[in-house]
Design a protein around this motif. Structure first.
Motif, PDB file in Angstrom:
ATOM      1  N   LEU A  50      82.882  71.880  63.857  1.00 45.08           N
ATOM      2  CA  LEU A  50      81.822  71.230  64.128  1.00 45.08           C
ATOM      3  C   LEU A  50      81.786  69.823  64.123  1.00 45.08           C
ATOM      4  O   LEU A  50      81.531  69.015  64.936  1.00 45.08           O
ATOM      5  CB  LEU A  50      80.424  71.709  63.434  1.00 45.08           C
ATOM      6  CG  LEU A  50      80.212  73.259  63.713  1.00 45.08           C
ATOM      7  CD1 LEU A  50      79.133  73.810  62.857  1.00 45.08           C
ATOM      8  CD2 LEU A  50      79.681  73.540  65.142  1.00 45.08           C
ATOM      9  N   THR A 241      68.033  76.462  64.320  1.00 46.50           N
ATOM     10  CA  THR A 241      68.780  77.381  65.216  1.00 46.50           C
ATOM     11  C   THR A 241      68.448  77.484  66.316  1.00 46.50           C
ATOM     12  O   THR A 241      69.246  77.705  67.578  1.00 46.50           O
ATOM     13  CB  THR A 241      68.550  78.889  64.522  1.00 46.50           C
ATOM     14  OG1 THR A 241      67.293  79.133  64.318  1.00 46.50           O
ATOM     15  CG2 THR A 241      69.257  78.868  63.055  1.00 46.50           C
ATOM     16  N   ILE A 244      69.531  74.334  68.294  1.00 46.03           N
ATOM     17  CA  ILE A 244      70.898  74.531  68.618  1.00 46.03           C
ATOM     18  C   ILE A 244      71.321  75.477  69.705  1.00 46.03           C
ATOM     19  O   ILE A 244      72.099  75.175  70.772  1.00 46.03           O
ATOM     20  CB  ILE A 244      71.716  75.082  67.366  1.00 46.03           C
ATOM     21  CG1 ILE A 244      71.424  74.166  66.326  1.00 46.03           C
ATOM     22  CG2 ILE A 244      72.880  75.331  67.481  1.00 46.03           C
ATOM     23  CD1 ILE A 244      72.274  74.640  64.876  1.00 46.03           C
ATOM     24  N   TYR A 248      73.073  74.463  73.280  1.00 44.96           N
ATOM     25  CA  TYR A 248      74.240  75.091  73.604  1.00 44.96           C
ATOM     26  C   TYR A 248      74.197  75.811  75.135  1.00 44.96           C
ATOM     27  O   TYR A 248      75.215  75.587  75.659  1.00 44.96           O
ATOM     28  CB  TYR A 248      74.983  76.143  72.672  1.00 44.96           C
ATOM     29  CG  TYR A 248      75.788  75.667  71.682  1.00 44.96           C
ATOM     30  CD1 TYR A 248      76.925  75.014  72.165  1.00 44.96           C
ATOM     31  CD2 TYR A 248      75.529  75.776  70.268  1.00 44.96           C
ATOM     32  CE1 TYR A 248      77.814  74.667  71.149  1.00 44.96           C
ATOM     33  CE2 TYR A 248      76.670  75.167  69.296  1.00 44.96           C
ATOM     34  CZ  TYR A 248      77.585  74.800  69.773  1.00 44.96           C
ATOM     35  OH  TYR A 248      78.756  74.504  68.748  1.00 44.96           O
ATOM     36  N   SER A 258      76.393  70.638  68.147  1.00 46.80           N
ATOM     37  CA  SER A 258      77.443  70.552  67.081  1.00 46.80           C
ATOM     38  C   SER A 258      76.912  69.688  65.956  1.00 46.80           C
ATOM     39  O   SER A 258      76.781  70.173  64.748  1.00 46.80           O
ATOM     40  CB  SER A 258      78.778  70.383  67.316  1.00 46.80           C
ATOM     41  OG  SER A 258      79.127  70.936  68.430  1.00 46.80           O
ATOM     42  N   ALA A 261      74.042  71.752  64.111  1.00 39.02           N
ATOM     43  CA  ALA A 261      74.409  72.764  63.485  1.00 39.02           C
ATOM     44  C   ALA A 261      75.067  72.087  62.188  1.00 39.02           C
ATOM     45  O   ALA A 261      75.097  72.859  60.912  1.00 39.02           O
ATOM     46  CB  ALA A 261      75.758  73.654  64.245  1.00 39.02           C
ATOM     47  N   LEU A 393      75.584  78.991  58.960  1.00 33.03           N
ATOM     48  CA  LEU A 393      75.765  78.516  60.409  1.00 33.03           C
ATOM     49  C   LEU A 393      75.136  79.837  61.140  1.00 33.03           C
ATOM     50  O   LEU A 393      75.252  80.820  60.867  1.00 33.03           O
ATOM     51  CB  LEU A 393      76.781  78.192  60.862  1.00 33.03           C
ATOM     52  CG  LEU A 393      77.565  77.136  60.007  1.00 33.03           C
ATOM     53  CD1 LEU A 393      79.126  76.616  60.466  1.00 33.03           C
ATOM     54  CD2 LEU A 393      76.783  75.570  60.351  1.00 33.03           C
ATOM     55  N   THR A 397      77.536  79.542  66.540  1.00 34.60           N
ATOM     56  CA  THR A 397      78.446  78.569  66.432  1.00 34.60           C
ATOM     57  C   THR A 397      79.772  78.874  65.618  1.00 34.60           C
ATOM     58  O   THR A 397      80.901  78.374  65.984  1.00 34.60           O
ATOM     59  CB  THR A 397      77.852  77.304  65.513  1.00 34.60           C
ATOM     60  OG1 THR A 397      77.244  77.869  64.035  1.00 34.60           O
ATOM     61  CG2 THR A 397      76.407  76.644  65.981  1.00 34.60           C
ATOM     62  N   SER A 401      83.694  78.435  67.294  1.00 26.99           N
ATOM     63  CA  SER A 401      84.414  77.776  66.543  1.00 26.99           C
ATOM     64  C   SER A 401      85.920  78.718  66.507  1.00 26.99           C
ATOM     65  O   SER A 401      86.922  78.199  66.781  1.00 26.99           O
ATOM     66  CB  SER A 401      84.212  77.579  65.088  1.00 26.99           C
ATOM     67  OG  SER A 401      83.034  76.323  64.952  1.00 26.99           O
TER      68      SER A 401
END
Length: 543
Positions: A50, A241, A244, A248, A258, A261, A393, A397, A401
């Protein structure tokens, strides 16, 4: 007055002296440090990714943080996590006490039923709350003949906090019960001998011993609330959340998502650091071997009132969701809803949950050992704090990753190993908290006695400490299993082709408003929770 003051001082000294002797002042074994360090490094992969994405466009990252809606959004998220934790504590502490230390009728049954709401995904609980208790839900329709045209809104801050608390309080319940079962009864006897009443004894002798379990359980609930997406979305509460996820999936703003997050992770790690710093220097080891089992408290005329309170909790947190799901199941079966392929879905769910529970319990043990016995070691706190990074997280996310890493490595992409790794990173604190509390409860003198009889350190540890911590490790593994089987974003993104869990099946049906199709998989999720809860020893009379 002087006598009572001296008695209070003696009691406090006795509590602190139960485990204040320094143990293992030297360096921990290299193998333990190496294993814990590997776990910590793996846990830092998602936040490192991130940070790397945010660093690719620092201008966008800073503008995201400086935007006017972000500080109030972060403040609301923190307040929501705190309120959720307070509600969960108010539920879990009395239930844990009643089912462990009292003669509550149907105690074993109530113990299991009170822990089962953890198996209900937050988005399912929110869906049930909206459909049953919403302004135009099933309850309002039932009351409509009596002139009730609309019920008060359950959406927003308080609705989200209540729903998440009702599905997350078992995180604290399952952490508190082993701690209550291992309380040293001699400290209570000492307090009563000094002339203190039941409430003073609770405050001075009992709660200090429960402090590690309360902090660990509260931390799990707070992090669960911070990372939850399903409930806050359905309850129409704006949290980090939700922001985010929107960035996304809808805005395609990877850098902005990111950055948010990372902000969420910083908040979560601040909560972890606060929990670590408030543990204090005292350590309270149980002495069940010397003091005997804690006495069972008679509730007298309050037995059935207490049972009614626990039963009401079970009705709201478990029976209501099961009833609403059963209603949709009956409608689906009457309409010819297909249930083919559920056998394979259940098998995949059991496989994912079992592998995740075993891997997470193994990964948590070296970190918990450092936290419980080598507090003064230089790397202990950084490793422990790093272990909580993934849990803070959103699953989305963490999954993204790991997907990037898997694609770069090639051979790991679309493998179950990546999926299990995601589960370990997401749910490691659940096993870590329960295992650490179990290790703290073991008196060092027991292991020292084994070593004085000629046992080597590792053998003494294996023969004395491991059996005594077994229940705590099992409780942590059970928490991981329960959370794994209902995990959604990571499973959707990382599961190999053809690998379907009950959670993904429920979500795919619910997202298309096929509630009848989602009912049976959701009910099976609840049924599967009986297995890990039984493994924690909740069925036993002495649990």
């Amino acid at each position: 007055m002087a006598v009572r003051t001296a008695s209070a001082g003696a009691l406090t000294t006795a509590i602190a002296g139960a485990g204040s002797r320094a143990w293992h002042r030297g360096w921990p074994p290299l193998a333990i440090v190496a294993a814990a360090a590997v776990v910590a490094v793996l846990c830092t992969l998602p936040p490192a990714h991130l940070a790397w994405r945010a660093a690719q466009d620092p201008g966008t990252a800073w503008s995201t943080l400086a935007a006017s809606p972000v500080p109030p959004l972060a403040a609301r998220t923190v307040a929501y996590a705190l309120v959720t934790t307070a509600i969960a504590t108010a539920i879990a502490l009395p239930v844990a006490w009643l089912t462990t230390r009292t003669d509550l009728p149907l105690r074993r049954l109530m113990t299991v039923l009170a822990a089962l709401p953890l198996a209900i995904p937050s988005y399912v609980a929110a869906l049930v709350a909206v459909s049953a208790l919403g302004p135009r839900g099933l309850l309002q329709q039932a009351l409509e003949p009596w002139g009730v045209e609309r019920l008060p809104s359950i959406y927003g801050f308080w609705g989200a906090a209540a729903v998440v608390a009702l599905v997350s309080y078992p995180l604290m319940l399952l952490t508190l019960r082993p701690a209550i079962a291992n309380l040293d009864p001699r400290l209570e006897e000492l307090s009563r001998g000094f002339g203190y009443g039941r409430w003073t004894t609770l405050r001075r002798a009992v709660l200090p011993q429960l402090r590690p379990a309360l902090l660990s359980g509260g931390l799990l609930v707070a992090l669960y609330a911070l990372a939850d997406f399903g409930a806050v979305s359905l309850m129409r509460f704006d949290s980090l959340t939700r922001a985010i996820f929107v960035r996304y999936t809808s805005g395609f703003d990877v850098t902005g998502a990111s950055t948010l997050a990372l902000l969420l992770m910083v908040i979560a790690l601040a909560v972890v650091a606060l929990e670590v710093s408030t543990r204090g220097a005292r350590r309270h080891h149980a002495a069940r071997g010397g003091g005997g089992a804690p006495p069972t408290i008679s509730l007298g005329r309050w037995r059935w009132t207490a049972l009614g309170g626990v039963a009401l909790l079970v009705a709201v947190a478990l029976v209501l969701p099961a009833t609403v799901l059963g209603y949709w199941l009956v409608r689906g079966l009457a309409g010819g809803e297909a249930i083919a392929g559920l056998g394979e879905t259940v098998t995949d769910t059991l496989l994912a949950g079992t592998l995740a529970a075993l891997a997470t319990a193994a990964a948590a043990f070296p970190v918990a050992l450092l936290a419980a016995r080598y507090r003064r070691f230089l790397l202990t706190r950084p490793i422990e704090v790093a272990a909580y990074a993934g849990y803070a997280l959103p699953g989305l996310t963490v999954a993204l990753s790991l997907a990037v890493v898997a694609v770069h490595l090639g051979f790991l992409y679309q493998s179950i190993l990546v999926l299990i790794t995601a589960y370990v990173l997401l749910f490691l604190p659940q096993a870590l908290g329960a295992t650490r509390v179990a290790l703290i409860a073991v008196r060092p003198s027991m292991e020292e006695a084994a070593r004085s009889l000629g046992r080597r350190p590792w053998r003494a540890f294996a023969e004395v400490t491991l059996p005594l911590t077994g229940r705590g490790v099992a409780a942590g593994a059970a928490l991981v299993f329960l959370t794994t089987v209902k995990e959604l974003p990571a499973t959707l993104l990382l599961a190999p082709t053809g690998f379907e869990t009950l959670a993904t099946r429920v979500w795919s049906a619910s997202s298309e408003a096929f509630f009848a199709r989602a009912a049976l998989p959701a009910l099976l999720l609840i049924a599967l929770s009986i297995l890990p809860i039984a493994a924690t020893g909740l069925w036993r009379r002495d649990a």
